[in-house]
Design a protein around this motif. Structure first.
Motif, mmCIF file in Angstrom:
data_model
loop_
_atom_site.group_PDB
_atom_site.id
_atom_site.type_symbol
_atom_site.label_atom_id
_atom_site.label_comp_id
_atom_site.label_asym_id
_atom_site.label_seq_id
_atom_site.Cartn_x
_atom_site.Cartn_y
_atom_site.Cartn_z
ATOM 1 N N VAL A 1 43.653 33.070 49.118
ATOM 2 C CA VAL A 1 42.221 32.919 48.856
ATOM 3 C C VAL A 1 41.591 34.285 48.611
ATOM 4 O O VAL A 1 40.757 34.448 47.719
ATOM 5 C CB VAL A 1 41.533 32.180 50.025
ATOM 6 N N VAL A 2 42.006 35.279 49.390
ATOM 7 C CA VAL A 2 41.489 36.633 49.185
ATOM 8 C C VAL A 2 41.844 37.113 47.772
ATOM 9 O O VAL A 2 41.001 37.678 47.072
ATOM 10 C CB VAL A 2 42.032 37.609 50.257
ATOM 11 N N LEU A 3 43.086 36.870 47.354
ATOM 12 C CA LEU A 3 43.506 37.268 46.007
ATOM 13 C C LEU A 3 42.627 36.625 44.933
ATOM 14 O O LEU A 3 42.176 37.299 44.003
ATOM 15 C CB LEU A 3 44.970 36.897 45.776
ATOM 16 N N LYS A 4 42.384 35.327 45.061
ATOM 17 C CA LYS A 4 41.560 34.618 44.075
ATOM 18 C C LYS A 4 40.137 35.161 44.044
ATOM 19 O O LYS A 4 39.557 35.377 42.980
ATOM 20 C CB LYS A 4 41.538 33.124 44.387
ATOM 21 N N ASP A 5 39.575 35.398 45.219
ATOM 22 C CA ASP A 5 38.189 35.869 45.262
ATOM 23 C C ASP A 5 38.059 37.327 44.823
ATOM 24 O O ASP A 5 37.056 37.706 44.207
ATOM 25 C CB ASP A 5 37.595 35.630 46.643
ATOM 26 N N MET A 6 39.059 38.153 45.096
ATOM 27 C CA MET A 6 39.024 39.531 44.608
ATOM 28 C C MET A 6 39.188 39.557 43.089
ATOM 29 O O MET A 6 38.605 40.405 42.419
ATOM 30 C CB MET A 6 40.094 40.389 45.286
ATOM 31 N N ALA A 7 39.951 38.625 42.547
ATOM 32 C CA ALA A 7 40.102 38.539 41.089
ATOM 33 C C ALA A 7 38.752 38.298 40.426
ATOM 34 O O ALA A 7 38.430 38.905 39.397
ATOM 35 C CB ALA A 7 41.081 37.420 40.720
ATOM 36 N N LYS A 8 37.942 37.432 41.021
ATOM 37 C CA LYS A 8 36.603 37.174 40.491
ATOM 38 C C LYS A 8 35.741 38.442 40.552
ATOM 39 O O LYS A 8 35.006 38.753 39.621
ATOM 40 C CB LYS A 8 35.919 36.063 41.284
ATOM 41 N N LEU A 9 35.847 39.158 41.644
ATOM 42 C CA LEU A 9 35.030 40.350 41.855
ATOM 43 C C LEU A 9 35.502 41.518 40.986
ATOM 44 O O LEU A 9 34.693 42.242 40.413
ATOM 45 C CB LEU A 9 35.070 40.742 43.339
ATOM 46 N N TRP A 10 36.820 41.693 40.880
ATOM 47 C CA TRP A 10 37.379 42.852 40.187
ATOM 48 C C TRP A 10 37.611 42.621 38.703
ATOM 49 O O TRP A 10 37.892 43.566 37.965
ATOM 50 C CB TRP A 10 38.682 43.289 40.850
ATOM 51 N N GLY A 11 37.547 41.362 38.255
ATOM 52 C CA GLY A 11 37.747 41.080 36.844
ATOM 53 C C GLY A 11 39.195 40.949 36.415
ATOM 54 O O GLY A 11 39.474 40.673 35.257
ATOM 55 N N SER A 12 40.130 41.184 37.324
ATOM 56 C CA SER A 12 41.549 40.965 37.049
ATOM 57 C C SER A 12 42.215 40.584 38.362
ATOM 58 O O SER A 12 41.807 41.050 39.428
ATOM 59 C CB SER A 12 42.215 42.210 36.462
ATOM 60 N N LYS A 13 43.224 39.735 38.257
ATOM 61 C CA LYS A 13 43.833 39.209 39.474
ATOM 62 C C LYS A 13 44.777 40.228 40.109
ATOM 63 O O LYS A 13 45.752 40.644 39.486
ATOM 64 C CB LYS A 13 44.590 37.922 39.175
ATOM 65 N N PRO A 14 44.485 40.618 41.345
ATOM 66 C CA PRO A 14 45.411 41.505 42.047
ATOM 67 C C PRO A 14 46.638 40.713 42.510
ATOM 68 O O PRO A 14 46.596 39.491 42.628
ATOM 69 C CB PRO A 14 44.589 41.994 43.246
ATOM 70 N N THR A 15 47.710 41.416 42.766
ATOM 71 C CA THR A 15 48.911 40.798 43.326
ATOM 72 C C THR A 15 48.925 41.031 44.831
ATOM 73 O O THR A 15 48.156 41.852 45.354
ATOM 74 C CB THR A 15 50.175 41.426 42.723
ATOM 75 N N SER A 16 49.810 40.345 45.499
ATOM 76 C CA SER A 16 49.981 40.595 46.937
ATOM 77 C C SER A 16 50.307 42.066 47.168
ATOM 78 O O SER A 16 49.818 42.682 48.112
ATOM 79 C CB SER A 16 51.093 39.728 47.517
ATOM 80 N N LYS A 17 51.139 42.618 46.292
ATOM 81 C CA LYS A 17 51.507 44.025 46.410
ATOM 82 C C LYS A 17 50.269 44.928 46.358
ATOM 83 O O LYS A 17 50.170 45.899 47.098
ATOM 84 C CB LYS A 17 52.495 44.404 45.306
ATOM 85 N N ASP A 18 49.326 44.584 45.478
ATOM 86 C CA ASP A 18 48.085 45.367 45.384
ATOM 87 C C ASP A 18 47.341 45.372 46.720
ATOM 88 O O ASP A 18 46.847 46.408 47.159
ATOM 89 C CB ASP A 18 47.168 44.811 44.289
ATOM 90 N N LEU A 19 47.246 44.200 47.342
ATOM 91 C CA LEU A 19 46.545 44.117 48.627
ATOM 92 C C LEU A 19 47.303 44.851 49.724
ATOM 93 O O LEU A 19 46.698 45.493 50.584
ATOM 94 C CB LEU A 19 46.306 42.665 49.035
ATOM 95 N N TYR A 20 48.636 44.773 49.687
ATOM 96 C CA TYR A 20 49.432 45.483 50.692
ATOM 97 C C TYR A 20 49.382 46.993 50.491
ATOM 98 O O TYR A 20 49.580 47.750 51.440
ATOM 99 C CB TYR A 20 50.876 44.974 50.716
ATOM 100 N N GLN A 21 49.106 47.450 49.279
ATOM 101 C CA GLN A 21 48.900 48.885 49.076
ATOM 102 C C GLN A 21 47.597 49.331 49.725
ATOM 103 O O GLN A 21 47.491 50.445 50.208
ATOM 104 C CB GLN A 21 48.922 49.224 47.591
ATOM 105 N N LEU A 22 46.617 48.439 49.751
ATOM 106 C CA LEU A 22 45.354 48.745 50.430
ATOM 107 C C LEU A 22 45.503 48.657 51.944
ATOM 108 O O LEU A 22 45.000 49.512 52.680
ATOM 109 C CB LEU A 22 44.254 47.776 49.966
#
Length: 112
Positions: free
Chosen positions: A67-88
Motif C-alpha cells: 500500500v505504501v508503494l502504491k501511495d508513494m507512486a501517486k505522490l512521486w509520479g512513478s512507482k517505486p520498488t520495494s528495493k527503493d523503499l529499503y534504500q530509504l
C-alpha cells in the motif's frame, strides 16, 4: 528509555519507539533517524508524513508495504520498488519508517 531533543526528554520504549505519538515533531523525527543511521531526504519525509497521516487520520491504520508503494507512486509520479523503499529504510520501510514517524511498533509479520 528516552531521547533528548531540544532540551526535552522524550520517553521511548525499549525498542526505541515513542511511548506517546503526540510527542513527535520534525526535530524528534530527525533525532530518531539519526539514531537509526538515516539522513532524512524529501522522500523519507514523504513516507514518514504519509505513515503519520494514515495512523492519525485513518483509524490508526499502519499500511503494509504494498500500500505504501502504491501511495508513494501517486505522490512521486512513478512507482517505486520495494528495493527503493529499503534504500530509504534498510531495516524495513513500514517498521523503521513507523519508528521515525513516532508511531507505535508494527506487530505483524512481513507484510508485502
Amino acid at each position: 528509555m528516552a531521547i533528548e531533543v531540544n532540551g526535552q526528554t522524550i520517553a521511548t520504549t525499549d525498542s526505541g519507539y515513542l511511548e506517546n505519538h503526540a510527542d513527535w515533531n520534525e526535530d524528534v523525527a530527525r533525532r530518531l533517524a539519526e539514531i537509526e543511521g538515516i539522513e532524512l531526504t524529501d522522500k523519507h519525509w514523504d513516507v514518514v508524513k504519509y505513515l503519520r497521516d494514515e495512523y492519525i487520520n485513518n483509524g490508526q491504520n499502519q499500511p503494509m508495504e504494498r500500500v505504501v508503494l502504491k501511495d508513494m507512486a501517486k505522490l512521486w509520479g512513478s512507482k517505486p520498488t520495494s528495493k527503493d523503499l529499503y534504500q530509504l529504510f534498510p531495516l524495513a520501510p513500514t517498521k523503521q519508517g513507523t519508528k521515525i514517524a513516532g508511531l507505535p511498533a508494527v506487530n505483524r509479520k512481513g507484510g508485502y
